[in-house]
Design an enzyme around this catalytic site. Structure first.
Site, short mmCIF file in Angstrom:
data_model
loop_
_atom_site.label_atom_id
_atom_site.label_comp_id
_atom_site.label_asym_id
_atom_site.label_seq_id
_atom_site.Cartn_x
_atom_site.Cartn_y
_atom_site.Cartn_z
N TYR A 260 0.84 -1.21 0.00
CA TYR A 260 0.00 0.00 0.00
C TYR A 260 0.87 1.26 0.00
O TYR A 260 0.47 2.31 -0.49
CB TYR A 260 -0.95 -0.02 1.20
CG TYR A 260 -2.16 0.87 1.02
CD1 TYR A 260 -3.03 0.71 -0.06
CD2 TYR A 260 -2.45 1.87 1.94
CE1 TYR A 260 -4.13 1.52 -0.23
CE2 TYR A 260 -3.55 2.68 1.79
CZ TYR A 260 -4.39 2.50 0.70
OH TYR A 260 -5.49 3.32 0.54
N LYS B 117 -3.74 8.35 3.23
CA LYS B 117 -5.05 8.05 3.82
C LYS B 117 -5.10 8.42 5.30
O LYS B 117 -6.16 8.79 5.82
CB LYS B 117 -5.39 6.57 3.63
CG LYS B 117 -5.68 6.18 2.19
CD LYS B 117 -6.94 6.83 1.65
CE LYS B 117 -7.34 6.22 0.31
NZ LYS B 117 -8.54 6.85 -0.27
#
Length: 254
Positions: free
Chosen positions: A155, A162
């Site tokens: 990720y 995020k």
């Protein structure tokens, strides 16, 4: 489900019929909301417009969140057509591929800045434009991921991005709460969307998530949409500032 009859909802981020934004738009429409749906550019329009027409959207317009004139035109049309707005759903994120596939410590300043602008600050810009149209309160939602809280393999740079999005959600919720505007982050587990396809070894991540989740099922765009419809309802008006896991319990397992 909850009755959203008469509510007006802006949905940003529909790319195709597998998009989280599309799942949310379907659920909002099913509960009676009227829709405004955007598409990124001319290349995306043929994929998005038929979906918007299927959902009988009142407004279908282009929106690249970096384009101020497009944002001006969109919100002017919302004001002209509806005279107000009840719900904003922001489901967009971006990272340059080289930065996404490399180590976080190696990401470029330019790539990190672009990812933050499109994935995080655009949500704040859309909230700012929506605020004066939410005269009787409203709901603003964005989409996050568990990689904001814990390190998820591959990720990479989107984890810190995020995390910033979730922090922005909390601060916006605190600032807009007195006006009756709630702000939320929806956090589904891995979903097979076009945006997710850019993450390396994503199929492996999805399989691992399904195995780990207590339900042994990945979330669907319909699951996310159902939760979004609840948060858009008046019954959820005293809920705000949260990161809502919709992941079959994936995030509770150590």
């Amino acid at each position: 489900m909850f009755d959203l009859t008469g509510q007006k909802a802006l949905v940003v981020g529909v790319a195709n019929d597998q998009s989280i934004a599309y799942g949310c738009a379907k659920a909002l429409k099913a509960q009676g909301a009227r829709l405004a749906i955007t598409y990124l550019n001319e290349k995306a329009e043929p994929h998005v417009r038929p979906l918007a027409e299927e959902l009988e959207a009142d407004i279908v317009l282009p929106l690249d969140v970096r384009n101020e004139s497009q944002a001006n035109a969109l919100f002017a049309e919302i004001d002209r057509t509806w005279g107000g707005l009840d719900t904003l759903l922001h489901s967009i994120a971006f990272s340059p591929k080289d930065d996404l596939h490399g180590r976080v410590v190696d990401c470029s300043a330019e790539g990190f800045g672009l990812a933050m602008d499109i994935s995080v600050h655009s949500f704040l810009r859309l909230i700012r434009r929506s605020e004066p149209l939410m005269k009787d309160g409203g709901t603003c939602m964005t989409v996050s991921f568990y990689g904001a809280e814990r390190v998820v393999a591959h990720y990479n740079m989107m984890g810190p991005v995020k995390a910033a999005l979730e922090a922005a959600t909390r601060y916006a919720a605190a600032e807009l709460g007195p006006k009756g505007i709630s702000v939320h982050a929806l956090s589904p587990g891995p979903l097979k969307t076009r945006a997710a396809s850019g993450i390396a070894e994503f199929d492996h991540l999805m399989n691992a998530a399904a195995e780990r989740a207590p339900t042994h099922h990945l979330a669907s765009i319909e699951d996310v949409g159902a939760y979004a419809a609840f948060l858009a309802s008046r019954e959820a008006s005293n809920v705000t500032g949260g990161v809502h896991a919709i992941d079959g319990g994936y995030s509770i397992i150590g």
